[in-house]
Design an enzyme around this catalytic site. Sequence first.
Site, short mmCIF file in Angstrom:
data_model
loop_
_atom_site.label_atom_id
_atom_site.label_comp_id
_atom_site.label_asym_id
_atom_site.label_seq_id
_atom_site.Cartn_x
_atom_site.Cartn_y
_atom_site.Cartn_z
N ARG A 128 0.83 -1.20 0.00
CA ARG A 128 0.00 0.00 0.00
C ARG A 128 0.87 1.26 0.00
NH1 ARG A 128 -4.48 -0.96 4.58
NH2 ARG A 128 -5.32 0.95 3.69
N ASP A 325 -15.05 2.39 3.51
CA ASP A 325 -14.76 1.02 3.93
C ASP A 325 -15.94 0.08 3.72
OD1 ASP A 325 -12.12 1.40 4.70
OD2 ASP A 325 -12.66 2.03 6.72
#
Length: 441
Positions: A128, A325
Site C-alpha cells: 500500500r 470502507d
Amino acid sequence: MSHAEPRPLTVSARGPLRGTVTVPGDKSISHRALMFSALAVGESRIEGLLEGEDVLATAAAMRAMGAQILRDDDGVWRVHGVGVGGLLQPQAALDMGNSGTSTRLLMGLVASHPITATFTGDASLSGRPMGRVIEPLARMGAEITASPGGRLPLMVRGINPAVPIAYTLPVASAQVKSAVLLAGLNTPGITRVIEPVPTRDHSERMLRGFGAELTVEDGPEGKIISITGEAELSPQHIRVPGDPSSAGFWMVAASIVPGSEIVIRNVCMNPTRTGLITALKLMGADIAEIDAREVGGEAVADLRVRHAPLKAIAVPPALAPSMIDEYPILFVAAAFAEGRTVARGAHELRVKESDRIATMRTALEAIGVRTEEHEDGLTIEGSGGDPLPGGGHVASKLDHRIAMSMTVAGLGARDPVTIDDVAPVATSYPDFFQTLDALGQ
C-alpha cells in the site's frame, strides 16, 4: 504480526437471521483512543476497545515508545501516557501487521519527535502506498526513507522542532489529515489542514476532548482544521461506540435473507460514517434508529434491520468519504437488488488492503453476478432478490472486508461459496463467525 495459516471457509445459505448483536468497538476511534491516551500525562481508561489485530498493533507500537498499556480482567484498558514530546526511541522495528491506520497516524506522531522509527508490515500492507503521508510530513521537516513506490518497510527520522504547515488534502483521506494533525501536536505554532471534501472527524473530536487547542472553520477551499502545537493533553475516560463498518455486514445480511430481523446495539452514528445507512435506505432497506444518544462526544444509536426487497440506485458519489470502507458490502447488497446499481466516485478503493474494486468484481463474478468495472467503482446487475448462483471459489486477497462481504453473499446463494482465506477477519472482527452462527440458530 504475520497472518495465521490460510483458513478456507465454505458458506451455505441458511434460514432467517434473528437476534441482537453488539459489534466490536469502532476501529478508527480505538486507534486514536490508544494514541492520544499515550500522549496524555496520567492514566486514561478505555472501555469497549476493539481488540482486533490492527488495534493491538497500535498498542504494541505505543508501548515500544514508552507508554504503559494494560488490560484489566473486566476488559477496560488503562494507559499511562508519556506526554506530548515524550515519546521514546523504539528499540526495534514497529510491526504494523495489516494496519494502514496505525502506520499512517504513527508516522505523523514520530515526525515531530526527536526519534527514529522503522515501520514494517505484512504482504498486504507492504503493497500500500504511503507517499500521500510522506509528502506533508517531509514538508514539516521529517526525513523519510521508503521502499520503492513509497511503500513499507520505511524509516521516519523525526525532527524537533518541526515546521508548522498549511496543507490542502489532494485526496479525501482522514488518515492523511490525522497524520498531519498528530505531527502538529508537538510542532510549535499552528498547523493547518484544509479539507476540500469532508472525511471522518474522530481525530478532531477526540483531540478536543483531550484538551488540544483545535478549531474547525469553513473557508473558500473547504474546512480548515487548525491545531496549536506543543499541546498538553489531559487523561480521559473513553467509551468506544460500536463500529459502523462492522455493523454494515449485519445490515446487509438481514436485508437480503428473507425473514431476518437483527438489532445491532450501540453503533457509532457520527455523520461522517453513516454513508452506508443512507445508501441502503435509498435502496429500500428497512433500517430503524432506536434510542439515539451521545456517548463521549459521538452520536450513537441501536439499529433494527428487517429483511426488505432492495432496488438498484445510482449511489451518490458524495457519499464515498462517509462509507469508503463499506463499499464491498454495498456491492453485495447491489447483487441482490432489482436492477443495475452504479457505484462510482470511490477511487480510494484501489489502495485499500486489496484493490477492492478489482477484487470484488472478480469475487462477485465467481458466484454468478454480472458486473462492469470502472476506474472508480462498479456497475452491478442485481438478482431482484432471487438467490445468487453461488458455487464459486473466492480469493479474499488478505482483505478482511472482502472475506466478510463474500461470507454475507454466500448466505443468499443457491450453491455453497468457498472463500480461500478468512483468517484476516481477525484484524477487525475476531468474533464475526461466532456472531453469524448465533444469529442463524
